[in-house]
Scaffold this active site. Structure first.
Site, short mmCIF file in Angstrom:
data_model
loop_
_atom_site.label_atom_id
_atom_site.label_comp_id
_atom_site.label_asym_id
_atom_site.label_seq_id
_atom_site.Cartn_x
_atom_site.Cartn_y
_atom_site.Cartn_z
N GLY A 159 46.98 28.35 18.90
CA GLY A 159 46.32 28.74 17.60
C GLY A 159 47.26 28.60 16.49
O GLY A 159 48.68 28.80 16.63
N LEU A 176 42.84 24.99 24.37
CA LEU A 176 42.58 23.82 23.24
C LEU A 176 41.22 23.58 22.69
O LEU A 176 40.79 22.63 22.95
CB LEU A 176 43.30 22.46 23.85
CG LEU A 176 44.60 22.66 24.47
CD1 LEU A 176 45.12 21.14 24.78
CD2 LEU A 176 45.81 23.27 23.29
N THR A 202 42.27 42.79 14.23
CA THR A 202 42.03 42.72 12.91
C THR A 202 41.65 43.87 12.10
O THR A 202 40.87 44.60 12.78
CB THR A 202 40.91 41.44 12.55
OG1 THR A 202 40.66 41.39 11.37
CG2 THR A 202 39.65 41.80 13.72
N LYS A 262 35.54 41.50 18.00
CA LYS A 262 36.80 42.06 18.12
C LYS A 262 36.78 43.39 18.45
O LYS A 262 37.63 44.07 19.09
CB LYS A 262 37.59 41.71 16.74
CG LYS A 262 37.84 40.19 16.75
CD LYS A 262 38.89 39.36 17.71
CE LYS A 262 40.37 39.92 17.63
NZ LYS A 262 41.02 39.14 18.64
N LYS A 280 39.94 27.48 7.39
CA LYS A 280 40.19 28.67 6.67
C LYS A 280 40.42 28.81 5.08
O LYS A 280 40.60 27.77 4.62
CB LYS A 280 41.40 29.61 7.27
CG LYS A 280 40.95 29.80 8.85
CD LYS A 280 40.00 30.87 9.16
CE LYS A 280 39.58 30.85 10.47
NZ LYS A 280 40.28 30.96 11.52
N TYR A 331 32.75 31.70 -2.15
CA TYR A 331 31.65 32.37 -1.84
C TYR A 331 31.40 33.44 -2.87
O TYR A 331 32.13 34.19 -3.42
CB TYR A 331 31.85 33.34 -0.72
CG TYR A 331 31.65 32.47 0.65
CD1 TYR A 331 30.52 31.46 0.86
CD2 TYR A 331 32.57 32.70 1.64
CE1 TYR A 331 30.60 30.81 1.94
CE2 TYR A 331 32.46 31.83 2.87
CZ TYR A 331 31.45 30.92 2.89
OH TYR A 331 31.20 30.05 4.12
N HIS A 370 28.61 39.72 3.66
CA HIS A 370 30.20 39.26 3.16
C HIS A 370 30.88 40.46 3.05
O HIS A 370 30.42 41.44 2.17
CB HIS A 370 30.06 38.72 2.01
CG HIS A 370 31.38 37.85 1.88
ND1 HIS A 370 31.71 37.03 0.81
CD2 HIS A 370 32.51 37.65 2.51
CE1 HIS A 370 32.86 36.43 0.88
NE2 HIS A 370 33.54 36.86 1.99
N1 LIG Z 1 44.01 34.41 10.94
C1 LIG Z 1 43.92 35.58 10.65
O1 LIG Z 1 44.07 36.01 9.33
C2 LIG Z 1 44.00 36.88 11.54
C3 LIG Z 1 44.21 38.22 11.13
C4 LIG Z 1 44.04 39.02 11.69
C5 LIG Z 1 43.75 39.11 13.08
N2 LIG Z 1 43.74 37.64 13.60
C6 LIG Z 1 43.60 37.75 15.10
O2 LIG Z 1 44.70 36.99 15.59
C7 LIG Z 1 44.41 36.11 16.77
C8 LIG Z 1 44.58 34.66 16.63
O3 LIG Z 1 44.04 34.26 15.21
P1 LIG Z 1 44.37 32.65 14.59
O4 LIG Z 1 43.90 32.81 13.46
O5 LIG Z 1 45.67 32.22 15.24
O6 LIG Z 1 43.10 32.07 15.52
P2 LIG Z 1 42.88 30.40 15.66
O7 LIG Z 1 41.42 30.17 15.73
O8 LIG Z 1 43.87 29.73 14.97
O9 LIG Z 1 43.62 30.19 17.11
C9 LIG Z 1 43.02 30.72 18.38
C10 LIG Z 1 43.45 30.16 19.46
O10 LIG Z 1 42.73 30.61 20.82
C11 LIG Z 1 42.46 29.54 21.57
N3 LIG Z 1 41.41 29.94 22.47
C12 LIG Z 1 39.93 30.02 22.04
N4 LIG Z 1 39.09 30.29 22.97
C13 LIG Z 1 40.03 30.50 24.23
C14 LIG Z 1 39.84 30.67 25.47
N5 LIG Z 1 38.45 30.89 25.85
N6 LIG Z 1 40.72 30.47 26.45
C15 LIG Z 1 41.98 30.07 25.95
N7 LIG Z 1 42.30 29.87 24.71
C16 LIG Z 1 41.27 30.02 23.71
C17 LIG Z 1 42.05 28.45 20.73
O11 LIG Z 1 42.11 27.02 21.54
C18 LIG Z 1 43.23 28.50 19.56
O12 LIG Z 1 44.17 27.90 19.87
C19 LIG Z 1 42.86 36.25 16.85
O13 LIG Z 1 42.65 37.31 17.93
C20 LIG Z 1 42.39 36.60 15.49
O14 LIG Z 1 41.19 37.69 15.84
C21 LIG Z 1 43.77 36.79 12.88
#
Ligand SMILES: NC(=O)c1ccc[n+]([C@@H]2O[C@H](COP(=O)([O-])OP(=O)(O)OC[C@H]3O[C@@H](n4cnc5c(N)ncnc54)[C@H](O)[C@@H]3O)[C@@H](O)[C@H]2O)c1
Length: 314
Positions: free
Chosen positions: A10, A35, A125, A157, A192, A210, A279
């Protein structure tokens, strides 16, 4: 030392693996990811010839496969990035969010308990705290603020965080949790907000914002989040939660305008669309604990980070 990174294909997981590989060339890294649509193969391809890197296409909810992997690899540290992460999708249907974000986290915790782990780190988060009014002098959320998630994504979460904390208290599992603001940077999925704005400008399409665009989000360059997680693994106290704060807080409309200006595009591309139900208005967190315990401070100013991000999407 073996590090398992779930959700390693991810956005943040990919950046974290690249960060750790660069910093610790001898570290064995196992990326575990099933994936989904949100993943990318950039790191899997880039590290395909690295003998200290293994990719396993595995669903974290598949208990047998996770146990088998743990049996083979015996990771010392696990960092759980795997999640369904898009709020809008969680509003359309919450089941997959509950499955991966809650049940999947439970499977990983059980595997760590069964095979032993030096540290289980849960990536969470700032959205678990809910939101603040747009105006007013409410103090920022600290790690002891009540959980008050406003949508099914953040509720899942928050549930996962509580499960992780319960394994620390009940079983003495060595855990840490970090709660970050919004990340931006390379390899983020196009759905995003920042990639949507940049890609819309590149294609000369309307930029959807939004409601009235006044909602406020904190932003952190993804590499600074990776550095925070690395420092928590090294210096963070077991059982502790760490807020990971922003370099900048911006209204969505300010952010869209800023990107238009930097890309020399007309602000007329910005189009207001019906607001997301429920929101969240404004997020604000205090990350004093992270700075005090680990010495973390972000290195990438927003102006530099957004420039690199625009270049990446170009
Ligand atoms: N992106 C942000 O701004 C942000 C901010 C704070 C926290 N987070 C947290 O960080 C983490 C990563 O976020 P991200 O933006 O990289 O998310 P993302 O959606 O880009 O990546 C998530 C990854 O998890 C994998 N995945 C989903 N379900 C799965 C499963 N059942 N088994 C194995 N792999 C699985 C997906 O294939 C993907 O590669 C998340 O837990 C999210 O809650 C993200």
């Amino acid at each position: 030392m073996t590090l398992a990174v779930t959700g390693g294909a991810g956005f943040i997981g990919s950046n974290f693996i690249l960060y750790m590989r660069e910093k610790y060339p001898d570290l064995r890294i196992i990326s575990i990811d099933c994936l989904t649509y949100a993943s990318n193969r950039f790191v899997i391809d880039k590290l395909s010839c690295d003998a200290n890197f293994r990719f396993s296409k595995t669903d974290i909810c598949d208990r047998n496969e996770i146990y088998r992997l743990f049996e083979e690899e015996k990771p010392d540290i696990l960092v759980n990035f795997a999640a369904e992460s898009h709020v809008d999708r969680s509003i359309d249907g919450s089941e997959q969010f509950l499955r991966t974000n809650v049940l999947g986290t439970g499977v990983l915790l059980d595997a760590c308990l069964r095979y032993g782990i030096k540290r289980f780190h849960q990536i969470s988060t700032d959205e678990v705290y809910g939101d603040l009014p747009l105006e007013g002098d409410d103090p920022p959320f600290t790690e002891s603020s009540p959980l008050n998630p406003g949508n099914p994504y953040s509720a899942s979460k928050a549930a996962a965080d509580l499960l992780v904390l319960s394994y620390s208290r009940t079983h003495g599992l060595p855990i840490t949790v970090s709660r970050s603001v919004n990340n931006y940077g390379p390899l983020q999925h196009g759905e995003k907000f920042i990639p949507t704005v940049i890609n819309s400008v590149l294609r000369g399409k309307n930029i959807p914002v939004y409601g009235n665009g006044k909602n406020v989000r904190g932003w952190l360059y993804v590499r600074d989040h990776c550095a925070a997680v690395d420092l928590i693994l090294k210096n963070g106290r077991e059982g502790e939660i760490y807020n990971v704060g922003a370099t900048d807080y911006l209204q969505n409309i300010e952010l869209a305008e800023l990107i238009c200006d930097r890309m020399r595009a007309s602000r007329d591309l910005i189009t207001f669309v019906s607001d997301r139900p429920g929101h969240d208005r404004r997020y604000d967190i205090d990350c004093t604990r992270l700075k005090t315990d680990t010495g973390w401070s972000p290195e990438t100013a927003f102006s530099a980070g957004i420039e690199k991000t625009i270049e990446y999407y170009k």
